[in-house]
Design an enzyme around this catalytic site. Structure first.
Site, mmCIF file in Angstrom:
data_model
loop_
_atom_site.group_PDB
_atom_site.id
_atom_site.type_symbol
_atom_site.label_atom_id
_atom_site.label_comp_id
_atom_site.label_asym_id
_atom_site.label_seq_id
_atom_site.Cartn_x
_atom_site.Cartn_y
_atom_site.Cartn_z
ATOM 1 N N ASN A 9 0.864 -1.186 0.000
ATOM 2 C CA ASN A 9 0.000 0.000 0.000
ATOM 3 C C ASN A 9 0.900 1.235 0.000
ATOM 4 O OD1 ASN A 9 -1.837 2.031 0.526
ATOM 5 N ND2 ASN A 9 -2.257 1.394 2.627
ATOM 6 N N LYS A 11 -0.010 4.238 -0.234
ATOM 7 C CA LYS A 11 -0.711 5.402 0.329
ATOM 8 C C LYS A 11 -0.492 6.611 -0.594
ATOM 9 C CE LYS A 11 0.184 3.433 4.813
ATOM 10 N NZ LYS A 11 0.165 3.585 6.246
ATOM 11 N N HIS A 96 -9.356 0.940 5.209
ATOM 12 C CA HIS A 96 -8.053 1.130 5.865
ATOM 13 C C HIS A 96 -8.246 2.074 7.051
ATOM 14 C CE1 HIS A 96 -3.918 2.407 6.553
ATOM 15 N NE2 HIS A 96 -3.548 1.312 5.902
ATOM 16 N N GLU A 98 -6.685 4.526 8.030
ATOM 17 C CA GLU A 98 -6.549 5.953 7.692
ATOM 18 C C GLU A 98 -7.845 6.480 7.077
ATOM 19 O OE1 GLU A 98 -2.914 5.466 5.509
ATOM 20 O OE2 GLU A 98 -1.920 4.952 7.389
ATOM 21 N N GLU A 168 -5.121 -5.217 11.009
ATOM 22 C CA GLU A 168 -4.108 -4.172 11.132
ATOM 23 C C GLU A 168 -4.318 -3.402 12.430
ATOM 24 O OE1 GLU A 168 -2.309 -3.130 7.087
ATOM 25 O OE2 GLU A 168 -3.949 -1.761 7.430
ATOM 26 N N GLY A 174 2.612 2.182 10.606
ATOM 27 C CA GLY A 174 3.509 3.314 10.383
ATOM 28 C C GLY A 174 4.257 3.762 11.629
ATOM 29 N N SER A 214 3.714 -2.269 10.286
ATOM 30 C CA SER A 214 5.181 -2.230 10.386
ATOM 31 C C SER A 214 5.864 -3.555 10.044
ATOM 32 C CB SER A 214 5.607 -1.728 11.766
ATOM 33 O OG SER A 214 5.117 -0.421 11.977
HETATM 34 C C1 PEP Z 1 -0.640 -0.084 6.055
HETATM 35 O O1 PEP Z 1 -0.649 1.029 5.604
HETATM 36 O O2 PEP Z 1 -1.588 -0.848 5.823
HETATM 37 C C2 PEP Z 1 0.509 -0.493 6.862
HETATM 38 C C3 PEP Z 1 0.463 -1.647 7.455
HETATM 39 O O3 PEP Z 1 1.551 0.406 6.946
HETATM 40 P P1 PEP Z 1 3.008 0.116 7.599
HETATM 41 O O4 PEP Z 1 3.515 -1.172 7.017
HETATM 42 O O5 PEP Z 1 3.843 1.297 7.177
HETATM 43 O O6 PEP Z 1 2.820 0.027 9.070
#
Ligand code: PEP
Length: 256
Positions: A9, A11, A96, A98, A168, A174, A214
């Site tokens: 992703n 973003k 997601h 976000e 998640e 992040g 992460s």
């Molecule tokens: C995500 O955006 O779904 C995500 C898991 O980001 P990151 O790997 O940067 O934590």
């Protein structure tokens, strides 16, 4: 039994034509021999047409980061699933954190989008997960249960089987703080139990549940080795072809 899936992703971090081309041209040859893992890259909307063309002869599929649940109409700024399907997009990331937190998307809205994506034969990746305060308060399972009830409301067995569930935990996205493999596995088992109680054991055994938060080349292997973790949704580490390839390789080395 379940095919692993790795999603990248991007973003709003990458996505100019030059960046898209550079990243995908590096990734395509390195993943050429990967046959056991589904690979999905989700760049921003403006790069989708371009990305679909670049990966055409490869084993990489392209996903969008969002869509609307209507196909057409006065919805300024939204993207129709029709447009995505028409240009060859295969996957859609929905709900997601976000989108939920910054843009206030509700479980009900995500549910409408999910049903629409399924009706159009797009492959949804649907995110769920708890905030840190909720985990600290011992409410993780309650939150997940509520999100599953509402987000996956009224889905057929075929629908849930076509959907990839992405667990998640929001505190891990992040932040560099990854859930331990045990923490992730515990929730993945819980999600599978919920799917079993809503549908049946066979469906629960077949549905794919990714972890996201992460993931890096250094922790991918221990996560994917867990029986109920079927790959990952990767943000930061998906921006560079080298690190994403290491994560895909870790998935490939894990047989399920
Ligand atoms: C995500 O955006 O779904 C995500 C898991 O980001 P990151 O790997 O940067 O934590």
């Amino acid at each position: 039994m379940r095919r692993l899936i790795i999603g990248g992703n991007w973003k709003m971090n990458r996505g100019t034509p030059a960046e898209t081309k550079e990243m995908l041209k590096k990734l395509i040859p390195s993943v050429k021999k990967i046959t056991t893992v589904d690979i999905v890259i989700a760049p921003p909307f403006t790069a989708l047409l371009y990305a679909v063309d670049i990966v055409k002869k490869s084993n990489i599929k392209i996903g969008a980061q969002n869509m609307y649940f209507e196909e057409k109409g006065a919805f300024t700024g939204e993207i129709s699933p029709n447009f995505l399907k028409d240009i060859g997009v295969n996957y859609i990331i929905l709900g997601h954190s976000e989108r939920r937190n910054i843009f206030k998307e509700s479980d009900e809205l995500v549910n409408q989008k999910l049903k629409k994506a399924l009706s159009m034969n797009l492959n949804p990746i649907v995110c769920i997960g708890e905030h840190l305060e909720e985990r600290k308060a011992g409410k993780t399972k309650q939150i997940i249960q509520n999100q599953i009830d509402k987000t996956f409301n009224d889905l057929t067995k075929e629908g849930i089987l076509k959907t990839v569930i992405a667990y998640e935990p929001i505190w891990a996205i992040g932040t560099g703080k990854t859930a331990t493999p045990e923490q992730a596995e515990e929730i993945h088992i819980f999600i599978r139990e919920m799917v079993a109680s809503k549908y049946d054991k066979e469906t629960a055994d077949l549905v794919r549940i990714q972890y996201g938060g992460s993931i890096k080349p250094t922790n991918a292997n221990e996560l994917f080795e867990k029986e109920n973790i079927d790959g990952g949704l990767v943000g930061g580490a998906s921006l560079q072809a080298d690190s994403l390839f290491e994560i895909i390789k870790a998935a490939d080395e894990t047989t399920k």
